[in-house]
Scaffold this motif. Structure first.
Motif, PDB file in Angstrom:
ATOM      1  N   ALA A 449       0.756  -1.209   0.453  1.00  0.00           N
ATOM      2  CA  ALA A 449      -0.106  -0.449  -0.607  1.00  0.00           C
ATOM      3  C   ALA A 449       0.874   1.108  -0.190  1.00  0.00           C
ATOM      4  N   VAL A 450       0.571   1.956  -0.815  1.00  0.00           N
ATOM      5  CA  VAL A 450       1.664   3.450  -0.565  1.00  0.00           C
ATOM      6  C   VAL A 450       0.401   5.183  -0.373  1.00  0.00           C
ATOM      7  N   SER A 451       0.994   5.628   0.334  1.00  0.00           N
ATOM      8  CA  SER A 451       0.109   6.883   0.780  1.00  0.00           C
ATOM      9  C   SER A 451       0.689   8.045   0.045  1.00  0.00           C
ATOM     10  N   VAL A 452      -0.197   9.278  -0.359  1.00  0.00           N
ATOM     11  CA  VAL A 452       0.000   9.804  -1.367  1.00  0.00           C
ATOM     12  C   VAL A 452      -0.939  11.232  -0.962  1.00  0.00           C
ATOM     13  N   SER A 453      -0.288  12.197  -1.361  1.00  0.00           N
ATOM     14  CA  SER A 453      -0.530  13.403  -1.163  1.00  0.00           C
ATOM     15  C   SER A 453      -1.494  14.422  -2.444  1.00  0.00           C
ATOM     16  N   SER A 512      -6.889  17.190  -6.747  1.00  0.00           N
ATOM     17  CA  SER A 512      -8.048  17.567  -6.637  1.00  0.00           C
ATOM     18  C   SER A 512      -8.370  16.052  -5.197  1.00  0.00           C
ATOM     19  N   LEU A 513      -7.583  15.236  -5.340  1.00  0.00           N
ATOM     20  CA  LEU A 513      -7.289  13.726  -4.384  1.00  0.00           C
ATOM     21  C   LEU A 513      -8.622  14.948  -3.301  1.00  0.00           C
ATOM     22  N   ALA A 514      -9.539  13.745  -2.948  1.00  0.00           N
ATOM     23  CA  ALA A 514      -9.640  14.008  -1.882  1.00  0.00           C
ATOM     24  C   ALA A 514      -9.590  13.424  -1.128  1.00  0.00           C
ATOM     25  N   SER A 515      -9.861  13.247   0.387  1.00  0.00           N
ATOM     26  CA  SER A 515      -8.758  12.878   1.735  1.00  0.00           C
ATOM     27  C   SER A 515      -9.688  11.472   1.492  1.00  0.00           C
ATOM     28  N   GLY A 516      -8.722   9.583   2.000  1.00  0.00           N
ATOM     29  CA  GLY A 516     -10.428   8.894   1.612  1.00  0.00           C
ATOM     30  C   GLY A 516      -9.159   7.759   0.997  1.00  0.00           C
ATOM     31  N   ARG A 517      -9.532   7.031   1.362  1.00  0.00           N
ATOM     32  CA  ARG A 517      -9.262   5.175   0.542  1.00  0.00           C
ATOM     33  C   ARG A 517      -9.374   5.204  -1.037  1.00  0.00           C
ATOM     34  N   TYR A 518      -8.497   4.601  -1.096  1.00  0.00           N
ATOM     35  CA  TYR A 518      -8.669   3.916  -2.793  1.00  0.00           C
ATOM     36  C   TYR A 518      -8.348   2.689  -3.470  1.00  0.00           C
ATOM     37  N   ALA A 519      -8.379   2.064  -3.997  1.00  0.00           N
ATOM     38  CA  ALA A 519      -8.375   0.457  -4.542  1.00  0.00           C
ATOM     39  C   ALA A 519      -8.531   1.004  -5.709  1.00  0.00           C
ATOM     40  N   ASN A 540      -5.108   8.729   0.852  1.00  0.00           N
ATOM     41  CA  ASN A 540      -4.265   9.907   1.086  1.00  0.00           C
ATOM     42  C   ASN A 540      -5.206  10.471   2.611  1.00  0.00           C
ATOM     43  N   GLY A 541      -4.390  10.773   3.791  1.00  0.00           N
ATOM     44  CA  GLY A 541      -4.632  10.837   4.842  1.00  0.00           C
ATOM     45  C   GLY A 541      -4.231  10.575   5.997  1.00  0.00           C
ATOM     46  N   SER A 542      -4.053  10.481   6.635  1.00  0.00           N
ATOM     47  CA  SER A 542      -3.938   9.282   7.588  1.00  0.00           C
ATOM     48  C   SER A 542      -4.823   9.368   9.022  1.00  0.00           C
ATOM     49  N   SER A 543      -5.164   8.281   9.298  1.00  0.00           N
ATOM     50  CA  SER A 543      -5.881   7.811  10.553  1.00  0.00           C
ATOM     51  C   SER A 543      -7.366   7.301   9.862  1.00  0.00           C
ATOM     52  N   ILE A 544      -7.293   7.028   8.678  1.00  0.00           N
ATOM     53  CA  ILE A 544      -8.377   6.437   7.794  1.00  0.00           C
ATOM     54  C   ILE A 544      -9.746   5.643   9.135  1.00  0.00           C
ATOM     55  N   ALA A 563       3.613  -1.508  11.224  1.00  0.00           N
ATOM     56  CA  ALA A 563       4.092  -1.123  10.161  1.00  0.00           C
ATOM     57  C   ALA A 563       3.141  -1.139   8.984  1.00  0.00           C
ATOM     58  N   GLU A 564       2.190  -2.435   9.328  1.00  0.00           N
ATOM     59  CA  GLU A 564       1.173  -2.600   8.003  1.00  0.00           C
ATOM     60  C   GLU A 564      -0.156  -1.080   8.680  1.00  0.00           C
ATOM     61  N   ALA A 565      -0.326  -1.176   9.837  1.00  0.00           N
ATOM     62  CA  ALA A 565      -0.915  -0.163   9.901  1.00  0.00           C
ATOM     63  C   ALA A 565      -1.065   0.992   9.543  1.00  0.00           C
ATOM     64  N   GLN A 566       0.027   1.439   9.263  1.00  0.00           N
ATOM     65  CA  GLN A 566       0.538   2.481   9.027  1.00  0.00           C
ATOM     66  C   GLN A 566       1.056   2.878   7.745  1.00  0.00           C
ATOM     67  N   GLU A 567       1.050   1.531   6.931  1.00  0.00           N
ATOM     68  CA  GLU A 567       0.929   1.801   5.100  1.00  0.00           C
ATOM     69  C   GLU A 567      -0.296   1.975   5.125  1.00  0.00           C
ATOM     70  N   LEU A 568      -1.342   1.843   5.429  1.00  0.00           N
ATOM     71  CA  LEU A 568      -2.938   1.052   5.437  1.00  0.00           C
ATOM     72  C   LEU A 568      -3.442   2.682   6.443  1.00  0.00           C
ATOM     73  N   ALA A 569      -2.745   3.194   6.314  1.00  0.00           N
ATOM     74  CA  ALA A 569      -3.590   4.988   7.549  1.00  0.00           C
ATOM     75  C   ALA A 569      -4.762   4.406   8.343  1.00  0.00           C
ATOM     76  N   LEU A 570      -4.586   3.281   9.039  1.00  0.00           N
ATOM     77  CA  LEU A 570      -5.544   2.297   9.998  1.00  0.00           C
ATOM     78  C   LEU A 570      -4.822   3.827  11.373  1.00  0.00           C
ATOM     79  N   PRO A 571      -6.122   4.361  12.050  1.00  0.00           N
ATOM     80  CA  PRO A 571      -6.359   4.474  13.401  1.00  0.00           C
ATOM     81  C   PRO A 571      -5.364   3.968  14.701  1.00  0.00           C
ATOM     82  N   ALA A 572      -4.968   4.524  15.611  1.00  0.00           N
ATOM     83  CA  ALA A 572      -4.033   4.078  16.708  1.00  0.00           C
ATOM     84  C   ALA A 572      -5.112   2.613  17.126  1.00  0.00           C
ATOM     85  N   SER A 573      -6.778   2.885  16.969  1.00  0.00           N
ATOM     86  CA  SER A 573      -7.656   2.470  17.829  1.00  0.00           C
ATOM     87  C   SER A 573      -7.885   1.024  17.104  1.00  0.00           C
TER      88      SER A 573
END
Length: 693
Positions: A449-453, A512-519, A540-544, A563-573
């Motif tokens: 997974a990748v994170s992009v702004s 124009s990429l909105a905050s969210g997760r894209y498959a 795009n963004g964190s803690s989705i 490491a997986e949680a960071q790549e997947l933008a998972l919140p700490a909870s």
């Protein structure tokens, strides 16, 4: 008055005539033909299409890449003279070493396809002569041939037109009723055992129709195209082209590259056809004629390795359904065609115009007394590649229909241009059953997974493709949503047995990429069929927020989970090392818990350590199942175990499960064992409280 042959060419008993003719001398073989016939040197023009529906003389070996029209029908008088091949078909006619004159009786095979073929060892040539209604005329040309030299190949010689005495007269029809096996070839085909693995397979996707097959080299270049199915004409009295590069070797090579085939036979047409120079159905003998054409087509199919079970499509061009009795005779003929193919162990197909042949066949689809074809192929050049048509009800021939949606045009792929018709396919075709059975190629690992702004660069991730035991041409394609760019977005990996290919995918985001997760779905196909699917997750963004929870019960696994949680933008909870939390999340049915590592899997499946649990179950007895495939949402008492044999395998499995769960899809990788299907051991490992940070 002298007896004259075709177009004023003197017969053996002729005196003189005033008609004009020309003398052709090639390779020591000499014939006289009408002066109006064009003469083509194939060595000087190897792309020249050899056609037997027009008067002509062709000298030399037909090229492997002939520029032929997509539609060439009928037979008339024409001659092809080429160097004698090193090997000829079994049973081929061979003249004596000191003669070039042919005057023997035609076999039933030759009469069926209106083609005469023989070799003359003296001058070292093979002669193929076609005829339409004037068998006597072509016989006059062949019987008047002579050998001028026993020499090596030399440039074609065409004499100047000369006058000959006499006048021409029409010859009698040369049609013969005999119907037996025959390919109607203009070049010899060696007998080949049907050991190539070709049989009936389900063809899906786009296909092309060419009168003569392209060369094997062109077919390889056309792997860059979206097409994966191609017509292969077997012969018939109304097929005007030649085989070109079409041989059993061509079939084997092209099949290994992922192509499937539509075998076609072009025999007698409807009695009310508007085509010229064509053999037509005899309404009084239609059923038997159809069965005889099937026998001829089967014999030709076997020469190319199309074994029992493969479909053969009859090409029945458009005709007038208003003509009295014509539709009924055509249906009777096609019923005989189907009966003959079924008796030989082959599937029956029919190609025709949607409004004529297909409409007539559809009218009989529910008639149990009629032998309907197994598959149909309708022509309707509406430019729309769909499989529905008002003349072919959707309830008929489900999964057994093709549509020729775009007529004669040119397309260029891989640097090679072809003249073709375009088709969309969902029907039985001929192909390599082993390669089409699936499991021949897979995408082995989920791309990281990748994170992009917005407007940013997300870097690269890797796509790994694993081939099966056979040569594979694997086509992959990524389909990113709006706002996400993946480069490259598609490609082809030609892999030898059991090899791998790795593709780097570069990801960028639009401003124009909105905050969210894209498959980003990524599919791979081989031999025209999808064999595996995966996807790239872009955030795009964190803690989705997501209903996926990662649970680890030992330190090494927790490092992987973090490491997986960071790549997947998972919140700490959504990350925990606490057994009771993981238990509650899994039992609630609101979350999908992914147990990262063997300790976590053992804990949830057996609770071998006896950790405190909300359900109060005894050690070794818990209400949890262990899903074989990931679920998008928890199902109450179900969790997913990512317990690989080592850290790398655990990391790959946990990432794959999490990505699939968040994308709402289920993996279909052709693995020997479904992921997550190994039952955890009843062993206490790890600690019930692993810090999450």
């Amino acid at each position: 008055m002298a007896m004259l042959g075709f177009a004023g060419i003197p017969t053996a008993s002729a005196a003189s005539s005033s008609a004009v003719y020309q003398t052709i001398n090639y390779h020591g073989y000499e014939i006289q033909v009408p002066a109006s016939w064009p003469v083509y040197d194939l060595a000087a023009d190897p792309t020249r299409c050899v056609l037997f529906n027009r008067h002509a003389v062709y000298l030399g070996t037909p090229g492997a890449d002939q520029h032929c029209p997509t539609r060439a029908y009928g037979r008339t008088e024409a001659v092809l003279v080429q160097p004698e091949p090193s090997s000829v078909s079994a049973g081929a006619v061979e003249l004596g070493p000191d003669t070039a004159s042919f005057s023997g009786a035609l076999s039933a095979d030759e009469a069926t396809v209106h083609t005469v073929q023989f070799t003359a060892p003296g001058p070292g040539v093979q002669v193929t002569a076609s005829y339409g209604t004037d068998e006597a005329g072509i016989r006059a040309i062949l019987s008047g041939a002579r050998m001028t030299a026993k020499t090596a190949a030399k440039a074609p010689v065409v004499s100047s037109p000369q006058a000959t005495a006499g006048t021409s007269s029409a010859s009698a029809s040369g049609q013969v009723a005999g119907q037996v096996a025959g390919s109607g070839s203009a070049t010899p085909v060696k007998k080949a055992a049907t050991s190539s693995g070709l049989s009936a397979v389900q063809g899906q996707g786009l296909g092309i129709d060419t009168c003569t097959v392209p060369s094997a080299a062109t077919m390889k270049d056309w792997l860059a195209s979206p097409y994966r199915v191609i017509s292969t004409y077997l012969g018939g009295a109304n097929w005007a082209c030649t085989y070109g590069d079409f041989t059993p070797g061509w079939v084997g090579q092209v099949a290994a590259e992922g192509w499937k085939f539509i075998p076609i036979w072009v025999g007698p047409q409807a009695s009310c056809t508007q085509l010229t120079n064509t053999t037509v159905i005899d309404p009084a003998n239609a059923a038997a004629q159809g069965e005889a054409e099937a026998a001829s087509a089967v014999a030709a199919a076997q020469q190319f390795g199309y074994g029992q079970g493969t479909p053969i499509y009859y090409d029945m061009e458009s005709y007038s359904t208003a003509a009295a009795g014509c539709s009924q005779a055509t249906l009777t003929f096609l019923g005989g065609w189907t009966a003959g193919l079924h008796a030989a162990g082959y599937l029956s197909g029919v190609y025709s115009s949607a409004a004529t042949g297909i409409a007539d066949l559809a009218s009989q689809y529910t008639n149990s007394a009629y032998q309907s074809p197994d598959d149909v192929w309708f022509a309707d050049w509406n430019g729309n590649p769909v499989l529905v048509n008002p003349y072919a009800p959707q309830a008929d021939w489900q999964g057994a229909i093709m549509h020729q949606y775009y007529g004669d045009h040119y397309e260029t792929w891989g640097g090679d241009t072809l003249q073709l018709d375009s088709d969309v396919v969902d029907a039985a075709v001929a192909g390599d059953a082993d390669a089409s059975a699936g499991g021949q190629a897979t995408i082995t690992d989920e791309p990281a997974a990748v994170s992009v702004s917005p407007g940013g660069d997300g870097g690269t991730t890797q796509l790994t493709i694993q081939a099966g035991p056979r040569l594979s041409a694997v086509h992959w394609r990524a389909e990113p949503p709006a706002g996400v760019t993946v480069s490259p977005s598609s490609g082809i990996a030609v892999l030898s047995g059991n090899s791998q290919a790795t593709v780097s995918l570069h990801v960028t985001g639009a401003a124009s990429l909105a905050s969210g997760r894209y498959a980003v779905p990524i599919t791979a196909s081989a031999n025209g069929q999808q064999v595996t699917e995966t996807f790239l997750l872009v955030s795009n963004g964190s803690s989705i927020a997501t209903p996926v929870v990662l649970y680890a019960a030992d330190a090494d696994s927790m490092a992987i989970a973090q490491a997986e949680a960071q790549e997947l933008a998972l919140p700490a909870s959504n990350l925990t090392g606490d057994f009771e939390t993981a238990w509650t999340d899994a039992a609630s049915g609101s979350d999908l818990v992914i147990a990262v590592g063997t300790a976590a899997s053992n804990a949830l499946f057996h609770n071998a350590c006896g950790w405190t649990n909300p359900a109060g179950e005894a050690m070794g007895h818990t209400p949890f199942g262990y899903a074989a495939v990931p679920l998008q949402n928890g199902a109450g008492g179900v969790f997913e175990g990512a317990d690989g044999s080592n850290d790398a395998a655990t990391r790959a499995m946990s990432e794959q499960f999490a990505q699939y769960a968040m994308a709402g899809t289920v993996p279909n990788d052709s693995a020997d064992q479904p992921l997550g299907s190994i039952t955890p051991a009843n062993t206490c490992l790890g600690s019930p409280d692993v810090p999450t940070q």
